[in-house]
Design an enzyme around this catalytic site. Structure first.
Site, PDB file in Angstrom:
ATOM      1  N   ASN A 133      -5.965  -0.909  19.972  1.00 32.85           N
ATOM      2  CA  ASN A 133      -7.205  -0.525  20.655  1.00 32.85           C
ATOM      3  C   ASN A 133      -7.029  -0.753  22.148  1.00 32.85           C
ATOM      4  O   ASN A 133      -6.376  -1.707  22.557  1.00 32.85           O
ATOM      5  CB  ASN A 133      -8.354  -1.407  20.138  1.00 32.85           C
ATOM      6  N   HIS A 174      -9.211  -1.694  25.425  1.00 31.36           N
ATOM      7  CA  HIS A 174     -10.514  -2.302  25.718  1.00 31.36           C
ATOM      8  C   HIS A 174     -10.618  -2.532  27.220  1.00 31.36           C
ATOM      9  O   HIS A 174      -9.673  -3.042  27.843  1.00 31.36           O
ATOM     10  CB  HIS A 174     -10.645  -3.627  24.958  1.00 31.36           C
ATOM     11  N   SER A 221      -7.082  -4.027  28.498  1.00 33.49           N
ATOM     12  CA  SER A 221      -6.115  -4.637  27.575  1.00 33.49           C
ATOM     13  C   SER A 221      -5.844  -3.683  26.425  1.00 33.49           C
ATOM     14  O   SER A 221      -6.749  -2.993  25.952  1.00 33.49           O
ATOM     15  CB  SER A 221      -6.694  -5.926  26.973  1.00 33.49           C
ATOM     16  N   ASP A 277     -12.404  -7.150  18.941  1.00 36.05           N
ATOM     17  CA  ASP A 277     -11.684  -7.251  20.222  1.00 36.05           C
ATOM     18  C   ASP A 277     -10.933  -8.582  20.333  1.00 36.05           C
ATOM     19  O   ASP A 277     -10.694  -9.076  21.447  1.00 36.05           O
ATOM     20  CB  ASP A 277     -12.648  -7.091  21.426  1.00 36.05           C
TER      21      ASP A 277
HETATM   22  C1  GAR Z   1     -12.478   3.566  27.808  1.00 30.69           C
HETATM   23  O1  GAR Z   1     -12.880   2.963  28.993  1.00 30.69           O
HETATM   24  C2  GAR Z   1     -12.079   2.517  26.786  1.00 30.69           C
HETATM   25  O2  GAR Z   1     -11.453   1.393  27.343  1.00 30.69           O
HETATM   26  C3  GAR Z   1     -13.425   2.152  26.220  1.00 30.69           C
HETATM   27  O3  GAR Z   1     -14.094   3.386  26.093  1.00 30.69           O
HETATM   28  C4  GAR Z   1     -13.651   4.251  27.135  1.00 30.69           C
HETATM   29  C5  GAR Z   1     -13.242   5.567  26.494  1.00 30.69           C
HETATM   30  O4  GAR Z   1     -13.005   6.518  27.489  1.00 30.69           O
HETATM   31  N1  GAR Z   1     -13.315   1.488  24.950  1.00 30.69           N
HETATM   32  C6  GAR Z   1     -14.151   0.533  24.561  1.00 30.69           C
HETATM   33  O5  GAR Z   1     -15.088   0.150  25.230  1.00 30.69           O
HETATM   34  C7  GAR Z   1     -13.863  -0.032  23.195  1.00 30.69           C
HETATM   35  N2  GAR Z   1     -14.524  -1.281  23.020  1.00 30.69           N
HETATM   36  P1  GAR Z   1     -12.352   7.906  27.104  1.00 30.69           P
HETATM   37  O6  GAR Z   1     -13.170   8.477  25.953  1.00 30.69           O
HETATM   38  O7  GAR Z   1     -12.481   8.745  28.343  1.00 30.69           O
HETATM   39  O8  GAR Z   1     -10.931   7.658  26.716  1.00 30.69           O
END
Ligand code: GAR
Length: 233
Positions: free
Chosen positions: A107, A109, A136, A145
């Site tokens: 994942n 995060h 991360s 997480d």
């Molecule tokens: C990213 O910032 C990722 O780190 C976060 O969602 C966004 C997805 O962006 N993930 C989380 O918060 C998971 N807990 P994207 O759809 O443009 O790749």
């Protein structure tokens, strides 16, 4: 053998797109077999434009979480992936589901874990007055997480950052972090064993740092470790 990936997402899909662009550029030797979403997501449209299979498994179309996760498991397993990449997948997964794919699911995060598990990571970093923030990539374990962290990207917090500005400054680093980490994981043995990461059969003492331990092409160990205020190259 080219690694097969299945990407799970819930939204825009820019991290998916970064992976796909790295594959098309030849810096990531892998193929994305399918993109799976738990809702109507822009990322599914992007995947379709690249000719990648898309699957929608919606929680609301299932009576309960168990049947939803059974459908999700079937959708993923049908592609026989080497790695399952959660790239903005916003649904909390049960211990049973996670255990099914333990050691093969990672994942990304948007925080320097173990800081700020869960949501609103940018706002929480600002509210705490942190001088640095980051992202991360970690193995997914039943603890939300909370799995062992493989790699991180750091950036300094600036005085005029808002949560949105910080998120938008971090996003390009997330893209580099995820592609570099996947490049590493598809060219070197990276294993999760008893909550410990083994890289080249050696325990990984601390997360690899983008731009220092870990470079865009997935090579590592090339630069001395520095601290936050140095932007990764
Ligand atoms: C990213 O910032 C990722 O780190 C976060 O969602 C966004 C997805 O962006 N993930 C989380 O918060 C998971 N807990 P994207 O759809 O443009 O790749």
């Amino acid at each position: 053998m080219t690694a097969r990936l299945v990407v799970l997402l819930s939204g825009r899909g820019t991290n998916f797109q970064a992976l796909q662009q790295a594959i098309e550029a030849g810096t990531l030797k892998a193929g994305i077999s399918a993109v799976v979403a738990d809702r109507q997501a822009a990322g599914l449209g992007l995947a379709g434009e690249h000719g990648i299979d898309t699957v929608r498994v919606e929680r609301t179309h299932h009576a309960d979480r168990a049947s939803f996760e059974a459908s999700l498991t079937a959708a993923i397993s049908g592609y026989g992936p080497d790695w399952i990449v959660l790239a903005g997948f916003m649904r909390v997964l049960s211990a049973g589901f996670v255990t099914r794919f333990l050691g093969r699911m990672i994942n990304i995060h948007p925080s320097l874990l173990p800081k700020y598990r869960g949501l609103d990571t940018h706002a929480r970093a600002l509210a705490a007055g942190d001088s640095e923030h980051g992202a991360s990539v970690h193995f997914v374990t039943p603890e939300l997480d909370g799995g062992p962290v493989i790699s991180q990207a750091r950036l300094p917090v600036l005085s005029d950052d808002t949560p949105d500005i910080l998120a938008s400054r971090l996003l390009p680093l997330e893209h580099r972090l995820l592609t570099a980490t996947m490049a590493l994981m598809t060219t070197r043995p990276v294993e999760l064993r008893h909550e410990q990461i083994l890289l080249n059969n050696q325990p990984l003492a601390e997360p690899l740092l983008l731009g220092h331990d870990l470079d865009n092409d997935g090579t590592f160990g090339s630069q001395p470790r520095r601290n936050c205020s140095d932007q990764p190259r």
